[in-house]
Design a protein around this motif. Structure first.
Motif, PDB file in Angstrom:
ATOM      1  N   ALA A 131       0.809  -1.216   0.000  1.00 48.47           N
ATOM      2  CA  ALA A 131       0.000   0.000   0.000  1.00 48.47           C
ATOM      3  C   ALA A 131       0.845   1.271   0.000  1.00 48.47           C
ATOM      4  O   ALA A 131       0.325   2.351  -0.266  1.00 48.47           O
ATOM      5  N   HIS A 132       2.141   1.168   0.307  1.00 50.39           N
ATOM      6  CA  HIS A 132       3.000   2.351   0.418  1.00 50.39           C
ATOM      7  C   HIS A 132       4.336   2.046  -0.238  1.00 50.39           C
ATOM      8  O   HIS A 132       5.026   1.105   0.139  1.00 50.39           O
ATOM      9  N   LEU A 133       4.722   2.868  -1.237  1.00 48.70           N
ATOM     10  CA  LEU A 133       5.975   2.666  -1.966  1.00 48.70           C
ATOM     11  C   LEU A 133       6.700   4.007  -2.049  1.00 48.70           C
ATOM     12  O   LEU A 133       6.173   4.981  -2.600  1.00 48.70           O
ATOM     13  N   GLY A 152      -3.206  -2.388  -5.054  1.00 48.40           N
ATOM     14  CA  GLY A 152      -3.548  -1.949  -3.700  1.00 48.40           C
ATOM     15  C   GLY A 152      -2.779  -0.733  -3.247  1.00 48.40           C
ATOM     16  O   GLY A 152      -2.920  -0.294  -2.089  1.00 48.40           O
ATOM     17  N   LEU A 153      -1.983  -0.125  -4.126  1.00 46.52           N
ATOM     18  CA  LEU A 153      -1.099   0.973  -3.734  1.00 46.52           C
ATOM     19  C   LEU A 153      -1.915   2.200  -3.346  1.00 46.52           C
ATOM     20  O   LEU A 153      -2.739   2.687  -4.123  1.00 46.52           O
ATOM     21  N   GLY A 154      -1.653   2.726  -2.135  1.00 46.81           N
ATOM     22  CA  GLY A 154      -2.343   3.922  -1.663  1.00 46.81           C
ATOM     23  C   GLY A 154      -1.477   5.153  -1.644  1.00 46.81           C
ATOM     24  O   GLY A 154      -1.980   6.274  -1.762  1.00 46.81           O
ATOM     25  N   ALA A 155      -0.152   5.000  -1.472  1.00 44.14           N
ATOM     26  CA  ALA A 155       0.772   6.135  -1.415  1.00 44.14           C
ATOM     27  C   ALA A 155       1.980   5.827  -2.277  1.00 44.14           C
ATOM     28  O   ALA A 155       2.624   4.790  -2.106  1.00 44.14           O
ATOM     29  N   LEU A 156       2.303   6.740  -3.198  1.00 47.11           N
ATOM     30  CA  LEU A 156       3.436   6.568  -4.109  1.00 47.11           C
ATOM     31  C   LEU A 156       4.296   7.827  -4.037  1.00 47.11           C
ATOM     32  O   LEU A 156       3.840   8.919  -4.376  1.00 47.11           O
ATOM     33  N   LEU A 157       5.543   7.684  -3.607  1.00 48.85           N
ATOM     34  CA  LEU A 157       6.454   8.805  -3.433  1.00 48.85           C
ATOM     35  C   LEU A 157       7.598   8.680  -4.438  1.00 48.85           C
ATOM     36  O   LEU A 157       8.367   7.715  -4.390  1.00 48.85           O
ATOM     37  N   LEU A 158       7.704   9.649  -5.340  1.00 48.05           N
ATOM     38  CA  LEU A 158       8.687   9.616  -6.424  1.00 48.05           C
ATOM     39  C   LEU A 158       9.551  10.877  -6.449  1.00 48.05           C
ATOM     40  O   LEU A 158      10.209  11.159  -7.456  1.00 48.05           O
TER      41      LEU A 158
END
Length: 913
Positions: A131-133, A152-158
């Protein structure tokens, strides 16, 4: 070996070697799980984290099947990292959060280094529960294909990568609520972005976007949108359809207009449009209290005054306003105007650079190695470093530095000092006053280095040609230097400084009412150390002395040649020519000159003491304890004339003994505070050596620090009565508990300066240190491992410092105005209750959210509470150091780890400072 190699597949020999190393580690008995606590596995603090994960897999540790949170460093070997990630889907089947960040390491200039992650293995899409990457601070140029398949990913930080675009497939993430892609190279956005119906927070600041797709209006759940520091020239009308939007940040773009429909968004509480090119704003927005419009040419640009009709309008230069979490920005050949978070302003004219350049900055705390001061100089600012060093600009860059107004201005001037070609020099400086007590030092710089603002005696300079010239002091017209023809073969630069001497200083020192001294003269030159022909120097006679009435036997010409600290009487070596008001003499070498009139005969040693007294500042030392939290001690060194006003301001929140007796200190002198008689500093700090707090005295800056103290004595039985003593110099290996005989002598050479009492009251019941009576708040840790943690105690300390500034902080934290009104009503007549409720209710809502601590620091700085923001940063830095040391002291640290501080790490332990 099979257990290790099963998921690796022999991609390269390096991967096979890594697996073999991991198996060898198991055979050697090095299998203690590194920071495997419950369902969390943190390996980003260790070198060779991938080896350790393979190590655990080889041991078939049963706890791995329960791991939900995994942290790895992005600075691992790329091939080994890819092979390790390929195992995750079956080795950690319940994984919910994967942090794979770079940025923990820094280069020689202190800049964060990107991690090596440029892609991800396709098998990562098998992490069904992820859920968080977090892939921040890496080298991604395109988004790995497996990411849009993580349903299911809820938060993606790039953030802080090299992305130039985002794929259309990103719109297929049905559960995504938070997307951050700041500090990339994005030029366009995919139209499928509008399909993310669950997205609540979108941060695309610090990119190269010049337009937004109309489909962005389909983000029906979006509450926060940050598009600051891009190149947006317009906004789609569909933005007015974001009915859930609460925060819209658009500062530092190129916007000329905004949709009128933004004023009708029902939940919008903050719209930041600063530093754009807005000429016409809808009236509904112009009058709205939540809209910020500073830095816009409202009403439209106009031709310069006196320009002929038809003169084309020159568009305003692009502006950037950097927040506290940014330490770099890009400059293009188009130029720009930049305001840093620390208040510094820079203006890059068009054509200053031929190609885009990334500028980095850092504000250093002043210390002697970074602050070159002359004997009579005073520091007025911190030390600003601008990088890259030495890069020459095609046009000079404008630099504005804030500084503290000097107390003495007569015959003194303010200049910007910089390092150039391994030597310090002063730039031509102009002063600008924005508001009372808010002054700017403006200068033009050809390249970047270190910069600081100093106050110095007025300096007069000239170029001496072989034909000779005359140099006069602008502050003291009676001081002149005459260069005859032939004094030099080649033109040389000469500089003169004159220091005023108080009429009471010398009589008080010599105990002689008739004693007097002329101004102190300093002469320096470039080129050969001596002149070919004698140069004539004219000094005014000491006050009250005339050439017709003086006794020549009482007149002394004193000379000092650096680096010697002695003054020599050279009266018998020169021919003094006296007039009614002046004395003239000839020299061939420049240095310090001083004319005395006294009945004393041996004046060399007296001159040294008098010169020191001219440079000494009379100060008092204070040690106060916060009324609600006696463990918090404020230590400060104050100029004598500021003691009373400062104490009147502090004694509402602090209590303590009377200030120390007056002591004398030099500008830039080091001293330290040592707690004694059972009291010690509660935690290590960067400025704390062996429990002793280090200071450097600068007369115009705040020599103030707040520390927490503790004791090993039993406070349940009785109060602890200790003390804090102040000593000159750097921290020695031994500081006596009782200064004893040292306290019988006090002066500029004595190590001990003052001792003040500190009392820790007896503990009553179960009340702990720092807990206010009747205070009941749920324990919490604000923040995350990326930015650090703040404990409940830390937040209480922040609350105790805000006072009446708390509403401004609350609004910058994003609290709506109506909630502030509710808090004021619910806790009327209780200011502390209002502050604590605001801060803790906000902190509870931020639980688990990334970047919460950074948001708090930014809000404090935007509310002009940089003092509290700096304390919060010190707490976070201390937490990182304590956590590293804690790992080393426990069995969780494998034997091959380096010493604390040998590699950059992130803190996961709360700390107090």
């Amino acid at each position: 070996m099979a257990a290790v190699a099963e998921g690796l597949e022999p991609e390269t020999a390096a991967v096979e070697d890594a697996a073999r190393d991991a198996t060898d580690a198991v055979d050697a008995g090095l299998g203690a799980p590194p920071l495997l606590v419950g369902n969390r596995l943190s390996l980003d603090l260790y070198p060779r984290g991938c080896h350790r994960l393979l190590h655990l897999c080889a041991q078939q540790v049963r706890q791995l099947l329960e791991v939900e949170f995994l942290r790895l460093s992005g600075h691992e070997d790329p091939q080994l990292l890819q092979a390790t990630l390929a195992r995750l889907s079956w080795s950690l089947p319940r994984l919910r959060s994967l942090v794979l960040k770079g940025g923990q390491h820094r280069d020689a200039l202190g800049a964060c280094l990107r991690g090596s992650v440029a892609t991800l293995p396709a098998s990562l899409s098998g992490l069904a529960h992820l859920a968080h990457l977090d892939l921040s601070f890496n080298s991604l140029e395109t988004l790995p294909a497996c990411v849009p398949q993580l349903c299911g990913l809820g938060a993606l930080l790039l953030s802080h990568n090299c992305l130039s675009e985002l794929p259309e497939a990103l719109g297929a993430l049905p559960a995504l609520t938070f997307l951050a892609a700041t500090h990339n190279r994005l030029q366009t956005l995919p139209t499928a972005l509008g399909s993310l119906s669950t997205l609540q927070r979108l941060d695309l600041s610090e990119n190269l976007l010049d337009a937004l797709p109309p489909e962005i209006g389909g983000l029906s759940s979006l509450a926060e949108l940050n598009l600051a520091s891009n190149r947006l020239q317009g906004l789609p009308a569909s933005l007015a359809g974001l009915r859930s939007l609460r925060l819209l940040v658009l500062h530092s773009n190129l916007l000329a207009s905004v949709p009128a429909g933004l004023a009708r968004l029902p939940l919008l509480t903050r719209l930041d449009l600063r530093d754009n090119q807005l000429q016409d704003v809808p009236p509904e927005l112009l009058d709205a209290p939540f809209v910020r419009l500073q830095g816009n040419p409202l009403g439209g640009p106009s031709p310069a005054p006196h320009s002929p009709p038809g003169t084309p309008v020159v568009p305003e230069m692009p502006r950037l306003l950097l927040t506290s979490d940014l330490d770099s920005f890009a400059v293009t050949p188009l130029g720009c105007s930049v305001t840093l978070a620390c208040g510094v302003r820079l203006q890059f004219p068009v054509g200053a650079t031929a190609t885009p350049v990334t500028i980095r900055y850092r504000l250093w705390l002043p210390e002697p190695r970074l602050v070159p001061l002359g004997p009579h100089d005073s520091l007025l600012s911190g030390v600003l470093e601008l990088q890259p060093h030495g890069v020459a600009f095609q046009k000079e860059v404008g630099l504005w530095l804030l500084f503290v107004p000097p107390r003495a201005r007569r015959c003194r001037e303010v200049v910007v000092r910089t390092l150039s070609d391994n030597s310090w020099s002063d730039l031509e400086t102009h002063l600008e006053e924005e508001a009372p007590k808010r002054l700017w030092a403006r200068c033009q710089v050809p390249h970047f280095s270190w910069f600081l603002v100093v106050s110095r005696p007025v300096s007069d300079a000239c170029l001496v040609p072989p034909e000779g010239t005359l140099l006069c002091s602008s502050g003291h017209p009676g001081v002149k230097v005459t260069f005859p023809p032939g004094a030099t073969e080649q033109p040389c630069h000469v500089r003169m400084q004159v220091v005023r001497v108080g009429s009471r200083e010398l009589p008080a020192l010599l105990g002689e009412p008739e004693a007097a001294a002329s101004p102190l003269l300093y002469l320096s030159q470039s080129g050969p150390p001596s002149f070919l022909r004698p140069v004539t120097v004219q000094l005014p006679l000491p006050p009250g002395v005339t050439g017709l009435s003086l006794d020549r036997s009482h007149l002394h010409l004193l000379y000092r040649a650096p680096p010697a600290a002695t003054w020599d009487d050279i009266t018998a070596q020169v021919a003094l020519e006296l007039t009614h008001l002046y004395a003239r003499f000839q020299v061939t070498r420049f240095s310090w000159y001083w004319l005395w009139y006294t009945t004393k005969t041996c004046v060399g040693g007296l001159a040294r003491k008098a010169w020191e007294r001219l440079r000494l500042h009379r100060v008092n030392l204070i040690a106060l304890q916060r009324r609600r939290d006696p463990e918090q001690v404020l230590l400060q060194c104050l100029p004598r004339n500021k003691v009373d006003s400062t104490l009147r301001r502090l004694l509402e929140r602090y209590r303590g003994p009377e200030p120390s007796d007056t002591v004398e200190m030099f500008e830039g002198e080091k001293f330290f505070a040592a707690f004694e008689r059972g009291i010690d500093v509660d935690a290590d700090r960067p400025d704390c050596v062996e429990g002793r707090v280090c200071f450097v005295f600068y007369s115009h800056l705040k020599n103030l620090k707040e520390v927490y103290v503790t004791t090993t004595l039993d406070r349940r039985a009785q109060a602890v009565r200790g003390q804090v003593s102040f000593y000159r110099g750097e921290v020695p290996e031994e500081v006596p508990e009782e200064a004893g005989a040292a306290r019988q002598k006090r002066g500029a050479d004595a190590p001990w300066m003052a001792t003040l009492p500190i009392k820790l009251p007896r503990l009553r019941g179960s009340e702990g240190p720092g807990q206010g009576a009747g205070l009941s708040l749920a324990p919490l840790n604000l923040g995350d491992a990326e930015t650090g943690f703040l404990t409940q105690s830390n937040l209480l300390n922040v609350a105790g410092r805000l006072g009446p500034d708390w509403p401004a902080v609350a609004l910058h934290l994003g609290l709506p105005y109506r909630e502030l009104q509710r808090i004021r009503h619910e806790f009327r007549d209780d200011l502390d209750g209002q502050i604590r409720h605001m801060l803790f209710s906000w902190a509870e809502r931020q639980a688990g959210q990334p970047g919460a601590v950074g948001l708090l620091v930014q809000a404090l700085e935007q509310s002009d509470r940089r003092d509290v923001a700096e304390e919060v940063r010190a707490v976070l830095e201390l937490g990182r150091r304590k956590y590293q040391e804690g790992i080393q002291r426990t069995s969780l640290a494998p034997g091959d780890l380096g010493p604390p501080g040998s590699s950059a790490s992130q803190s996961a332990e709360p700390a107090q400072a």
